[in-house]
Design a protein around this motif. Structure first.
Motif, PDB file in Angstrom:
ATOM      1  N   ASN A 137       0.844  -1.194   0.000  1.00  0.00           N
ATOM      2  CA  ASN A 137       0.000   0.000   0.000  1.00  0.00           C
ATOM      3  C   ASN A 137       0.881   1.245   0.000  1.00  0.00           C
ATOM      4  N   PHE A 162      -0.968  -0.941  -4.299  1.00  0.00           N
ATOM      5  CA  PHE A 162      -2.222  -0.215  -4.155  1.00  0.00           C
ATOM      6  C   PHE A 162      -1.860   1.238  -3.866  1.00  0.00           C
ATOM      7  N   GLU A 164      -2.290   5.392  -3.600  1.00  0.00           N
ATOM      8  CA  GLU A 164      -3.146   6.525  -3.271  1.00  0.00           C
ATOM      9  C   GLU A 164      -3.175   7.495  -4.456  1.00  0.00           C
ATOM     10  N   HIS A 188      -6.023   2.827  -3.887  1.00  0.00           N
ATOM     11  CA  HIS A 188      -5.917   2.954  -2.425  1.00  0.00           C
ATOM     12  C   HIS A 188      -6.582   4.250  -1.951  1.00  0.00           C
ATOM     13  N   HIS A 192      -6.226   8.871   1.475  1.00  0.00           N
ATOM     14  CA  HIS A 192      -6.103   8.017   2.655  1.00  0.00           C
ATOM     15  C   HIS A 192      -7.111   8.356   3.763  1.00  0.00           C
ATOM     16  N   ALA A 226      -8.101  -1.360  -2.279  1.00  0.00           N
ATOM     17  CA  ALA A 226      -7.682  -1.624  -0.898  1.00  0.00           C
ATOM     18  C   ALA A 226      -8.031  -0.412  -0.041  1.00  0.00           C
ATOM     19  N   HIS A 282       4.143  -1.931   3.365  1.00  0.00           N
ATOM     20  CA  HIS A 282       4.217  -0.575   2.830  1.00  0.00           C
ATOM     21  C   HIS A 282       5.664  -0.315   2.404  1.00  0.00           C
TER      22      HIS A 282
END
Length: 316
Positions: A137, A162, A164, A188, A192, A226, A282
């Motif tokens: 992510n 995934f 952002e 993603h 967030h 996700a 991550h």
């Protein structure tokens, strides 16, 4: 003299008739032998086919349908296997006897596949599939991504990123690099958020906006979503499904954001790894430093590593 000639001609006729008679008898014997051999071959082939059909039942497995599990929610099915009798016979005909190693198998697809199920989150692959997938992510950790990509390339491993939407907009070259390396790119959300506390419209905006950014960069619209921090509701999952997307979570967590040591991170993953595992991580420093060793550990434990699409396919 005339009588001598007549006797000689008579002798020749008798010899010729005798030779013809012997030749015909020989031909008949040869034809009879050939016929017997053909019959024997036919009997042997019939017996071999029968044995293949009977023994093949020991190795065949029925397909398993995708289902909504009480714990693991949306769970993919698995292809069955059956023996191709004709091709197996072709392999064994020269040997003339049954040989398990010469059996030819075919996969049989299940009746119900993942796409046939209603909206539900996905936490893992099929529990009998000895494969895992890496879920990365991305909303920060930009400086570690080139090294992570190099490690994945070194081991010929394809992962899932995934991404952002806001990060993608500010790091288009890295997104392109991830795409060019053959990794799967997922959604993603845009910035967030905790999607559990957003309205349906706001959730949709988060997903759609990110899809538009990622498509503009890569040319493809993501099919996998996700939710940030794993925070979701049934409405979030249904919203993603309405956009023709599957909601992805995980079954093994590196907890890399807590900044563990490399050994702690690896031990945490390997103590929980399982067939069908989806491993969350991550682009943190501990992943950048420990990914090489983690991949080696996973492979040494006889797991394959592939994208989520490969993990969740029905193929064995």
């Amino acid at each position: 003299m005339k009588r001598i000639v007549i006797h000689f001609l008579t002798f020749l006729i008798i010899v010729a008739l005798s030779y013809q008679h012997n030749f015909s008898s020989y031909d008949l014997i040869m034809l009879d032998d050939f016929s017997n051999q053909a019959k024997q071959v036919s009997i042997n082939k019939s017996e071999l086919v029968k044995e293949i059909e009977e023994r093949s039942k020991e190795y065949e497995e029925p397909p398993q349908n995708a289902k909504i599990d009480k714990v693991w929610k949306k769970t993919p099915g698995r292809n069955g296997i059956k023996v191709n009798i004709e091709k197996s016979l072709e392999n064994m005909k020269d040997v003339g006897e049954f040989n398990k190693s010469l059996l030819v198998f075919e996969q049989v697809e299940p009746d119900i596949k993942l796409d046939d199920l209603p909206a539900s989150p996905i936490y893992r692959g099929h529990p009998d599939k000895r494969m895992v997938t890496l879920l990365i992510n991305v909303a920060w950790g930009t400086e570690n991504i080139p090294s992570i990509l190099n490690t994945l390339k070194k081991h010929k491993v394809k992962a899932n990123f995934f991404i952002e939407g806001k990060w993608a907009r500010n790091n288009t070259q890295l997104v392109k690099m991830i795409k060019e390396e053959g990794h799967l790119i997922g959604n993603h959300a845009f910035n967030h958020p905790d999607m559990k506390h957003l309205t349906k419209k706001e959730n949709e905006e988060q997903i759609v906006k990110t899809n538009e950014i990622l498509k503009a960069i890569t040319g493809d619209t993501p099919k996998w979503f996700a939710p940030p921090s794993g925070s979701f509701t049934d409405e979030v999952v249904k919203t993603a499904a309405e956009l023709e997307m599957e909601t992805v979570l995980w079954s093994v967590d590196t907890v890399d954001w807590q900044k563990p040591t490399t050994s702690v991170m690896i031990n945490r993953v390997m103590s929980k790894i399982h067939p069908g595992a989806m491993v969350l991580m991550h682009p943190t420093k501990v992943i950048e430093q420990g990914l090489d060793e983690l991949i080696l550990n996973i492979i040494q434990n006889e797991y394959k590593i592939g994208t989520i699409e490969r993990l969740l396919s029905e193929k064995r």
